[in-house]
Structures are given as structure tokens and as C-alpha cells.
Design a protein around this motif. Structure first.
Motif, mmCIF file in Angstrom:
data_model
loop_
_atom_site.group_PDB
_atom_site.id
_atom_site.type_symbol
_atom_site.label_atom_id
_atom_site.label_comp_id
_atom_site.label_asym_id
_atom_site.label_seq_id
_atom_site.Cartn_x
_atom_site.Cartn_y
_atom_site.Cartn_z
ATOM 1 N N LEU A 128 0.830 -1.203 0.000
ATOM 2 C CA LEU A 128 0.000 0.000 0.000
ATOM 3 C C LEU A 128 0.862 1.249 0.000
ATOM 4 N N LYS A 129 0.398 2.197 -0.748
ATOM 5 C CA LYS A 129 1.088 3.482 -0.802
ATOM 6 C C LYS A 129 0.498 4.393 0.269
ATOM 7 N N ARG A 130 1.329 4.964 1.053
ATOM 8 C CA ARG A 130 0.843 5.853 2.103
ATOM 9 C C ARG A 130 0.915 7.299 1.651
ATOM 10 N N GLY A 131 0.258 8.123 2.379
ATOM 11 C CA GLY A 131 0.362 9.548 2.119
ATOM 12 C C GLY A 131 -0.722 10.083 1.215
ATOM 13 N N ALA A 132 -0.646 11.375 1.014
ATOM 14 C CA ALA A 132 -1.687 12.066 0.266
ATOM 15 C C ALA A 132 -1.630 11.679 -1.211
ATOM 16 N N PHE A 133 -2.739 11.857 -1.841
ATOM 17 C CA PHE A 133 -2.813 11.609 -3.275
ATOM 18 C C PHE A 133 -2.104 12.737 -4.025
ATOM 19 N N SER A 134 -1.404 12.353 -5.044
ATOM 20 C CA SER A 134 -0.762 13.364 -5.881
ATOM 21 C C SER A 134 -1.792 13.974 -6.825
ATOM 22 N N GLN A 135 -1.393 15.080 -7.414
ATOM 23 C CA GLN A 135 -2.283 15.731 -8.379
ATOM 24 C C GLN A 135 -2.575 14.814 -9.558
ATOM 25 N N GLU A 136 -1.540 14.098 -9.988
ATOM 26 C CA GLU A 136 -1.743 13.199 -11.121
ATOM 27 C C GLU A 136 -2.744 12.104 -10.764
ATOM 28 N N GLU A 137 -2.631 11.632 -9.546
ATOM 29 C CA GLU A 137 -3.557 10.586 -9.128
ATOM 30 C C GLU A 137 -4.989 11.121 -9.093
ATOM 31 N N GLU A 138 -5.141 12.311 -8.570
ATOM 32 C CA GLU A 138 -6.494 12.892 -8.526
ATOM 33 C C GLU A 138 -7.058 13.060 -9.931
ATOM 34 N N ASP A 139 -6.220 13.551 -10.819
ATOM 35 C CA ASP A 139 -6.684 13.738 -12.197
ATOM 36 C C ASP A 139 -7.098 12.414 -12.823
ATOM 37 N N LEU A 140 -6.284 11.415 -12.551
ATOM 38 C CA LEU A 140 -6.594 10.109 -13.121
ATOM 39 C C LEU A 140 -7.891 9.559 -12.549
ATOM 40 N N ILE A 141 -8.099 9.774 -11.271
ATOM 41 C CA ILE A 141 -9.340 9.307 -10.647
ATOM 42 C C ILE A 141 -10.538 9.976 -11.308
ATOM 43 N N ILE A 142 -10.413 11.252 -11.551
ATOM 44 C CA ILE A 142 -11.532 11.969 -12.176
ATOM 45 C C ILE A 142 -11.805 11.412 -13.569
ATOM 46 N N GLU A 143 -10.746 11.207 -14.301
ATOM 47 C CA GLU A 143 -10.942 10.697 -15.659
ATOM 48 C C GLU A 143 -11.529 9.288 -15.643
ATOM 49 N N LEU A 144 -11.001 8.484 -14.749
ATOM 50 C CA LEU A 144 -11.511 7.123 -14.682
ATOM 51 C C LEU A 144 -12.950 7.103 -14.196
ATOM 52 N N HIS A 145 -13.266 8.019 -13.290
ATOM 53 C CA HIS A 145 -14.645 8.060 -12.806
ATOM 54 C C HIS A 145 -15.597 8.452 -13.929
ATOM 55 N N ALA A 146 -15.122 9.286 -14.811
ATOM 56 C CA ALA A 146 -15.969 9.671 -15.940
ATOM 57 C C ALA A 146 -16.291 8.471 -16.819
ATOM 58 N N VAL A 147 -15.387 7.526 -16.813
ATOM 59 C CA VAL A 147 -15.592 6.347 -17.646
ATOM 60 C C VAL A 147 -16.319 5.249 -16.885
ATOM 61 N N LEU A 148 -15.883 5.039 -15.672
ATOM 62 C CA LEU A 148 -16.346 3.864 -14.923
ATOM 63 C C LEU A 148 -17.438 4.176 -13.919
ATOM 64 N N GLY A 149 -17.640 5.432 -13.627
ATOM 65 C CA GLY A 149 -18.594 5.743 -12.569
ATOM 66 C C GLY A 149 -18.045 5.330 -11.219
ATOM 67 N N ASN A 150 -18.932 4.895 -10.354
ATOM 68 C CA ASN A 150 -18.510 4.569 -8.989
ATOM 69 C C ASN A 150 -17.953 3.159 -8.852
ATOM 70 N N ARG A 151 -17.312 2.699 -9.836
ATOM 71 C CA ARG A 151 -16.705 1.373 -9.727
ATOM 72 C C ARG A 151 -15.305 1.525 -9.162
ATOM 73 N N TRP A 152 -15.298 1.694 -7.867
ATOM 74 C CA TRP A 152 -14.055 2.074 -7.201
ATOM 75 C C TRP A 152 -12.994 1.000 -7.316
ATOM 76 N N SER A 153 -13.413 -0.221 -7.278
ATOM 77 C CA SER A 153 -12.413 -1.284 -7.360
ATOM 78 C C SER A 153 -11.721 -1.260 -8.719
ATOM 79 N N GLN A 154 -12.498 -0.978 -9.751
ATOM 80 C CA GLN A 154 -11.891 -0.880 -11.071
ATOM 81 C C GLN A 154 -10.956 0.308 -11.159
ATOM 82 N N ILE A 155 -11.368 1.390 -10.565
ATOM 83 C CA ILE A 155 -10.514 2.573 -10.552
ATOM 84 C C ILE A 155 -9.239 2.277 -9.774
ATOM 85 N N ALA A 156 -9.405 1.558 -8.675
ATOM 86 C CA ALA A 156 -8.246 1.284 -7.818
ATOM 87 C C ALA A 156 -7.211 0.419 -8.522
ATOM 88 N N THR A 157 -7.666 -0.426 -9.432
ATOM 89 C CA THR A 157 -6.694 -1.261 -10.130
ATOM 90 C C THR A 157 -5.772 -0.436 -11.008
#
Length: 484
Positions: A128-157
Motif C-alpha cells: 500500500l502506498k501511504r500519504g496524500a494523493f498526488s495531483q496526477e492521481e487525482e486527475d486520473l481518478i476523475i478521468e476514470l470516474h468519468a468512464v467507470l462511474g462509482n466502480r471504485w475497485s476498477q478505478i483502484a486497479t
DNA sequence: AACTGTGGCAACCGCCAAAGT
DNA sequence: TACTTTGGCGGTTGCCACAGT
């Protein structure tokens, strides 16, 4: 219910749910006896009922009454102690987890297997990675959420070292708020103004662009609907890992073939060059478009901070059949769409004059982007398919399929995920039922309480009024839940 | 000092599908 | 085939810390 049930062995979850409400109310009542708590009363009641209204549903209440695995035995719940962590860590390090249900016994823990699994996956796992999310990670989460919706496990992969829980929490506590502040609806990833417009004018005729707002959160965002539809209809076995839940909602599109969305997502992830740790499984497919969606990096101010647009932007060098499915939206366009430049005479003028999201996917025109760059309106299922908006080029297999689609699918249904007689429809019914029954029956008589306070009653009289009101409220609450 | 409001986080919940019996 | 168990998932909730009143 969560930690409220610590140390308790409720008969059913449903009873526990009522218990919790009653207990909260009783606590309030006791507090009010110590001294009048006008503000506290209001605050707590509002808080309690906000929670109630936001989370409870008739179906949820009806489904309660099942025993959790933890009820079968007297198992510990709540926060993990360091000793428990050590036991679990030692056991899994030495023996692996194997069957999770046996882990607590073998590790000497008074926990259920699910709890052990969760603790390991979300906290103890060494990778597990500790610490705050980086900006790149946040951006990626947003983009992935736009595609996957609330499928957090898929986003987490797609974010190594991050857990679905972590991402979900980040989304709910931080990213959602940021998006709203930027005028973006976090559910649909569309401008809030358009979402509000759609709610105000739900009747859809030819204005296809304004109809996909009020999306069922469970179905994903704007692209989530599309991807959801596609993923549900995919026959490719390799798509199954992407599907996750929601397998029940199949449509008549089942005969269509689509390439694995995994590959598409890898394309998306590969656009984040800084995220070198993001895996890319398999060879890069010959996808009709590359870098499908690139948000203008609002948070990262990649545009120098002066560009307020926060929307999908097309990659400048796609060189693909379809450069992007999301047309570029200029800042002026976005400001118009968000209602900033609305004419008082025509509050919706900005929306109506703006076409969003879907660029005409004619290969020749899309690559040049020679028009206004504002895209086109979704006309119909068939026109969409004809235009090859879908990256899956073989999604239009033959005319028969299109006819079939036209017969069975309508865009409002597709975008809303509300096919006739689907669970979504039932959910609406349940929701209205809930609103009618629960809200009406269980509401506190706040007005009455305020009136009592405003009548210059002595403190003891206040207490009596409060006490009486609580009694009534408790009775009404009990009746309400008994009637469900 | 007491209270309120809010955000972050960890953990629990029920549901679902697959696997096992 | 029917039933039970298990693992995985997304949604929800309680606790805590902290800032503000």
C-alpha cells in the motif's frame, strides 16, 4: 449502522436501524433535560434526518432483517488494536490468508473473516502506498470516474498502492467538492448549469444534449452511462473483469460485439506519463482514438491557471480514426454553458445554443475539427452508431442490428439507465413511496418546537414541551417503521 | 469553556455472484 | 437442482480532530 452496534447483538438490522434512531433521539432528550438546547436540538435533528433522508430507502429498510456474519458469534468490531494488527499480519505473512473465514480462528482473532480481509486489504497490505494523493492521481481518478462511474475497485486497479476505499473516500470528501466548485457535476461530469437545466426541463424531444443529467449515481457518470451500457452488452469474456457488479441489467444490445474496455482504459491510463507505475496490460490496441479523454488539468493548472475550462479536451496528436469522442470546449463555451452569460429573457439560451460532448465522429471531420468544435447532438441510437461515435468500430454490425436497436432502445432510457420496468423504475417508485411515508410520518415537529420557545415559556415549561414533543416524535417514528 | 459544524477516515453494512456442497 | 458459503463490491455511518462561534 456501523459502529453503533458495537457490543450489541441486535435481533435484526432493521430493528437496529430503528434502535439507532431511537437512541439518538433519547440522547437528545436527555440532553435537553439537562438544559434547554434549542440550537442543539435543531442541529441534531437536522443532522439525523439529513442522514435518514440521504441514506434510507424503503427497499433498504425492507431488506433489513438479515443476520450479519458477525452476529453469529460474539466477535469484536470497530477499530483494530495494534495487537490485532500484529496477529493478522504475522499470520498472513507466514501462512497467507487462504480462506478468509478461517483466518480469524487461525490467527487467534475475535473477528469475522470479512473484517480481517478488509483490514488486510485496506491497511496492512505491504504494497500500500501511504500519504496524500498526488495531483496526477487525482486527475486520473476523475478521468476514470468519468468512464467507470462509482466502480471504485476498477478505478483502484489503475492506481497501484491505493485501495478502493481510499479512492472512494477521497472522491466523496474532496474531489466531489472540488468539481462542484468548478461548476462540474461530479455524477455526470457535466457543467452543473446544464444538469440543473435538465432537471428543470425533463421533457426531451430533440434536445438530446440536455437529457442525461439526473443520472443514477450507481450507473456512473456521463461516460459511465455509455460505458455501462457497453459493458453490459459486451459478449467478450475478457470484458467480464471490468463489469464487476450490475450484471443483471442486460439489454438487447447483447448481440453486439465490443472490444474489451480494459484496453481502452489502459489507453487512458497510459496518457498519464508521470504515473509510470500504472500498469498497462497487454499490447496497446489499435484503438480508434487515443487519449480519449483528457481533462484540461484544472487542478494542476496545466493551462497556466487562466483557463477556467474544465472539460474533456482532445489530444492534439491523436492521428486516429476518431480523434476524440469529447469535443474541445472553449472557456467561453463553458462559461456560457454554466449559465454565466445567460440572458435574463432566456435563461436557457446558453444551454440551447451550446452542443456538448459528442463530436460528429465522421473520421474526416473529426480529425480536422474544422467546425466550431462544439460537437453534435445525439440524434438517435442509429445515428450515433452510424456516426461511429463508439470507438468500437464493429459496433455497427449490420442494418438489422440497428433496426433492432431502434426498436428497443431510446436514448433517454439509455442515458438514464431507466429502461421500462427496470430496477431503476422500481427505485423511483420506492423513492416516492419513501418520501410519502417516511418523510411525512417521521418528521419532527420543528415548527411546533420553535413556537413553544417563542411563547416566553419558563425553562421548566420548555422542558415539558420538549419532552412532549419527543414523546410524540418517538411514537410517530415507531409507527412509521412498523408500517414499512 | 462549551457547543456546533465539518471533513477525513476506518470500518461495517447488505447485496450479489461464484464456488462449494 | 437447490441450498449454503465465501469473497468482493459500493454505500453508509460513527468516531475523531479541528476550526469556528
Amino acid at each position: 449502522m456501523g459502529k453503533f452496534m458495537n457490543g450489541q447483538t441486535p435481533h435484526t438490522s432493521r430493528n437496529t436501524y430503528i434502535d439507532r434512531i431511537m437512541r439518538n433521539l433519547m440522547q437528545l432528550r436527555l440532553a435537553s433535560r439537562r438544559r434547554p438546547m434549542k440550537k442543539a436540538y435543531h442541529s441534531r435533528c437536522n443532522h439525523l434526518y439529513r442522514r435518514l433522508q440521504s441514506s434510507a430507502s424503503v427497499s433498504a429498510l425492507l431488506s433489513m432483517g438479515r443476520h450479519s456474519c458477525c452476529y453469529k458469534q460474539k466477535l469484536r468490531k470497530g477499530l483494530w488494536s495494534p495487537e490485532e494488527d500484529e496477529k493478522l499480519m504475522n499470520h498472513i505473512t507466514k501462512h497467507g490468508h487462504g480462506c478468509w473465514s478461517t483466518v480469524p480462528k487461525l490467527a487467534g482473532l475475535q473477528r469475522c473473516g470479512k473484517s480481517c480481509r478488509l483490514r488486510w486489504l485496506n491497511y496492512l497490505r505491504p504494497d500500500l502506498k501511504r500519504g496524500a494523493f498526488s495531483q496526477e492521481e487525482e486527475d486520473l481518478i476523475i478521468e476514470l470516474h468519468a468512464v467507470l462511474g462509482n466502480r471504485w475497485s476498477q478505478i483502484a486497479t489503475r492506481l497501484p498502492g491505493r485501495t478502493d476505499n481510499e479512492i472512494k473516500n477521497l472522491w466523496n470528501s474532496s474531489i466531489k467538492k472540488k468539481l462542484r466548485q468548478k461548476g462540474i457535476d461530479p455524477n455526470t461530469h457535466k457543467p452543473l448549469a446544464e444538469v440543473e437545466h435538465s432537471k428543470a426541463a425533463p421533457t426531451i424531444s430533440t434536445e438530446r444534449t440536455s437529457e442525461s443529467s439526473d443520472v443514477d449515481p450507481s450507473s456512473g457518470g456521463a461516460l459511465g452511462n455509455l460505458s455501462h451500457l457497453l459493458s453490459e452488452t459486451a459478449q467478450s469474456p475478457e470484458l467480464l473483469p471490468v463489469l464487476g457488479k450490475h450484471r443483471k441489467e442486460t439489454t438487447s444490445l447483447a448481440h453486439l460485439r465490443v472490444p474489451p474496455k480494459e484496453l481502452f482504459l489502459d489507453q487512458l491510463v497510459s496518457g498519464h506519463e508521470n504515473l509510470t507505475s500504472c500498469r498497462s496490460t497487454g499490447p496497446i490496441p489499435n484503438f480508434p482514438f487515443q487519449q480519449l479523454m483528457c481533462y484540461n488539468n484544472e487542478f494542476g493548472n496545466k493551462n497556466g491557471g487562466s483557463n477556467n475550462s474544465f472539460w474533456f479536451n482532445q489530444n492534439e496528436s491523436s492521428g486516429s480514426t476518431i480523434s476524440t469522442v469529447m469535443p474541445p470546449v472553449s472557456p467561453s463555451t463553458l462559461s456560457t454553458s454554466t449559465g454565466l452569460n445567460r440572458s435574463p429573457d432566456n435563461p436557457h439560451s446558453g444551454i440551447q445554443n451550446t452542443q456538448f460532448y459528442w463530436e460528429t465522429a465522421n473520421p474526416s471531420s473529426s480529425s480536422s475539427s474544422g467546425s466550431n468544435g462544439l460537437g453534435f447532438e445525439l440524434q438517435s441510437t442509429s445515428s450515433l452508431l452510424e456516426s461511429s461515435v463508439f470507438p468500437w468500430t464493429d459496433l455497427t454490425p449490420d442494418k438489422n442490428s440497428q433496426i433492432h436497436l431502434e426498436e428497443e432502445l431510446k436514448w433517454p432510457d439509455l442515458l438514464h439507465g431507466t429502461f421500462t420496468d427496470t430496477p431503476a423504475t422500481m427505485q423511483n417508485l420506492s423513492q416516492s413511496l419513501y418520501e410519502d411515508v417516511i418523510k411525512a410520518e417521521s418528521q419532527f415537529n420543528i415548527e411546533g418546537l420553535c413556537a413553544a420557545w417563542s411563547q416566553n415559556l419558563q425553562p421548566q415549561q420548555h422542558l415539558q414541551v420538549v419532552s412532549d414533543l419527543y414523546d410524540k416524535d418517538l411514537q410517530r417514528m415507531s409507527l412509521s417503521f412498523e408500517n414499512i
